[in-house]
Design a protein around this motif. Structure first.
Motif, PDB file in Angstrom:
ATOM      1  N   LEU A   1       0.758  -1.384   0.121  1.00 34.70           N
ATOM      2  CA  LEU A   1       0.121   0.168  -0.084  1.00 34.70           C
ATOM      3  C   LEU A   1       0.909   1.320   0.027  1.00 34.70           C
ATOM      4  O   LEU A   1       2.107   1.226   0.353  1.00 34.70           O
ATOM      5  CB  LEU A   1      -0.930   0.009   1.344  1.00 34.70           C
ATOM      6  CG  LEU A   1      -1.985  -1.111   1.555  1.00 34.70           C
ATOM      7  CD1 LEU A   1      -1.241  -2.155   2.506  1.00 34.70           C
ATOM      8  CD2 LEU A   1      -3.215  -0.615   2.064  1.00 34.70           C
ATOM      9  N   GLY A   2       0.257   2.434  -0.338  1.00 36.89           N
ATOM     10  CA  GLY A   2       0.790   3.687  -0.159  1.00 36.89           C
ATOM     11  C   GLY A   2       1.718   4.178  -1.467  1.00 36.89           C
ATOM     12  O   GLY A   2       2.107   5.253  -1.206  1.00 36.89           O
ATOM     13  N   ILE A   3       1.385   3.555  -2.603  1.00 38.47           N
ATOM     14  CA  ILE A   3       1.947   4.062  -3.708  1.00 38.47           C
ATOM     15  C   ILE A   3       0.808   4.231  -4.705  1.00 38.47           C
ATOM     16  O   ILE A   3      -0.175   3.806  -4.642  1.00 38.47           O
ATOM     17  CB  ILE A   3       3.088   3.267  -4.355  1.00 38.47           C
ATOM     18  CG1 ILE A   3       2.576   1.553  -4.574  1.00 38.47           C
ATOM     19  CG2 ILE A   3       4.232   3.100  -3.283  1.00 38.47           C
ATOM     20  CD1 ILE A   3       3.346   0.939  -5.383  1.00 38.47           C
ATOM     21  N   ARG A   4       1.174   4.933  -5.920  1.00 39.21           N
ATOM     22  CA  ARG A   4       0.274   4.831  -6.932  1.00 39.21           C
ATOM     23  C   ARG A   4      -0.110   3.854  -7.796  1.00 39.21           C
ATOM     24  O   ARG A   4      -0.970   3.533  -8.429  1.00 39.21           O
ATOM     25  CB  ARG A   4       0.710   6.187  -8.003  1.00 39.21           C
ATOM     26  CG  ARG A   4       0.463   7.398  -7.689  1.00 39.21           C
ATOM     27  CD  ARG A   4      -0.673   7.969  -7.140  1.00 39.21           C
ATOM     28  NE  ARG A   4      -1.309   8.091  -8.466  1.00 39.21           N
ATOM     29  CZ  ARG A   4      -1.461   9.183  -9.549  1.00 39.21           C
ATOM     30  NH1 ARG A   4      -0.634  10.198  -8.988  1.00 39.21           N
ATOM     31  NH2 ARG A   4      -2.209   9.305 -10.525  1.00 39.21           N
ATOM     32  N   GLY A   5       1.164   2.816  -7.803  1.00 35.49           N
ATOM     33  CA  GLY A   5       0.791   1.642  -8.574  1.00 35.49           C
ATOM     34  C   GLY A   5       2.237   1.030  -9.019  1.00 35.49           C
ATOM     35  O   GLY A   5       3.049   1.774  -9.289  1.00 35.49           O
ATOM     36  N   VAL A   6       2.072  -0.099  -9.859  1.00 34.10           N
ATOM     37  CA  VAL A   6       3.078  -0.589 -10.543  1.00 34.10           C
ATOM     38  C   VAL A   6       2.551  -1.051 -11.970  1.00 34.10           C
ATOM     39  O   VAL A   6       1.294  -1.335 -11.986  1.00 34.10           O
ATOM     40  CB  VAL A   6       3.706  -1.926 -10.065  1.00 34.10           C
ATOM     41  CG1 VAL A   6       4.568  -1.649  -8.745  1.00 34.10           C
ATOM     42  CG2 VAL A   6       2.808  -2.923  -9.960  1.00 34.10           C
TER      43      VAL A   6
END
Length: 369
Positions: free
Chosen positions: A8-13
């Motif tokens: 969690l905590g990011i915009r994505g991959v």
């Protein structure tokens, strides 16, 4: 049974937005190759329903958020954390900006490791409301996280004023070893190998753009300075001041996100200038070490630990100008600095080292039932 981890905590991959996303991509692929089931929460700007997909063996949960900017990020983190409550496994939260939401996971008994990033509330760019929010969430993250990761020894020291030291593991950011690059990619910017130096950062006061540009522009250098960043002089007074202070030897190509071009600018530069005054292990500085750059950095304990004793450091505009005066054409010093950067990089910042340490930590905290 596969070990499951949720990030969690990011915009994505795959990574498109910054250092944490790059780290999440590297870690996800590493863990998948070692038999983990990895799920990453991804923020979407459109759509009405949560959907799932698979990217290179990484499961992705796409959560649509119509709001933009900081509010959109907060709403996304809230929705992602609520969704995570129904999952089983280990959780890794990158950043503490909405750590208060992780209280729900702690109440439920989920194991959550939080990477505490830098000391965000000290950054000059934030107003009092934002600084207060970050300060409160830093405190919350320290209390709520089952374990904390600091990316720099000084960040660990800072966090240890909040919680006991054995609750914190120091693992720095990693970078790629760039042993070659395509020199032809420099042509659109009118520079040639070793005939330019480069700054790559967000153009903000805390990153010393004005000091470095003014220092370089004090007199003719017979050398180019390429300043990467998303400048908006019409709407941002600081950006306008930096650009007005520049001599005609300074080039502002804007923000560049094409990795091969950025690698070429690092690999072929004479000096990599790093003006960051706050933060922990800065991804861009690590990447400069991996490209074998001769580093000129702002003199603070964050940069000194990362770049090591063989980089050169400045405290202010005058000191930076003196460095340009004395070492810009010193070939022996440049070669010595380049070699030292690679040595420091291989000592501590290769992805293989960093990802191995992360996996060992995750295994220690994986739920037993």
């Amino acid at each position: 049974m596969l070990k499951s981890i949720y990030i969690l905590g990011i915009r994505g991959v795959p990574a498109k937005h910054g250092g944490f996303e790059t780290f999440a991509e590297k870690l996800s692929l590493h863990l998948v190759s070692n038999g983990w089931k990895v799920t990453v929460y991804c923020q979407e700007d459109s759509g009405e329903h949560i959907r799932e997909s698979v990217w290179n063996g990484v499961h992705r949960i796409h959560i649509p958020v119509t709001n933009q900017g900081a509010l959109g990020t907060i709403i996304f983190d809230w929705k992602a954390t609520r969704h995570a409550l129904s999952q089983d496994g280990l959780f890794l939260t990158l950043g503490y900006n909405t750590a208060v939401f992780n209280f729900m996971q702690r109440v439920k008994g989920q194991k959550n490791i939080i990477n505490m990033d830098g000391i965000e509330w000290r950054r000059d760019k934030w107003g009092i409301v934002a600084k207060t929010w970050f300060w409160l969430n830093e405190r919350a993250g320290c209390w709520i996280g089952n374990h904390l990761v600091a990316d720099h020894p000084r960040i660990k020291d800072h966090l240890a004023t909040r919680v006991r030291r054995d609750k914190i593991t120091m693992i720095p950011y990693g970078g790629d070893d760039v042993s070659s690059a395509d020199a032809s990619l420099l042509a659109p910017y009118g520079v040639e190998p070793s005939q330019f130096s480069v700054i790559i950062a967000r153009p903000e006061p805390e990153n010393s753009f004005l000091e470095m540009v003014k220092a370089f522009s004090r007199k003719p250098r017979h050398h180019k300075l390429v300043v990467l960043g998303n400048f908006s002089p019409d709407s941002n007074a600081y950006h306008r001041e930096v650009m007005n202070a520049a001599s005609d030897e300074v080039i502002f190509p804007g923000a560049i996100y094409d990795a091969p071009i950025v690698q070429a600018l690092r690999y072929f530069c004479r000096f990599y200038l790093h003006g960051h005054r706050v933060g922990g292990t800065n991804p861009s500085l690590v990447e400069a070490l991996g490209a074998g750059c001769a580093v000129v950095a702002h003199d603070n304990h964050f940069n000194r630990w990362v770049a090591g004793p063989d980089a050169v450091y400045f405290k202010d505009e005058v000191a930076c100008a003196e460095l340009f005066d004395h070492i810009l054409m010193d070939e022996s010093a440049i070669e010595r600095m380049k070699s030292a950067s690679l040595v420091r990089f291989n000592e501590r910042f290769t992805w293989s080292q960093v990802l191995k340490e992360y996996e060992e930590l995750l295994l220690q905290w994986y739920p037993s039932n």
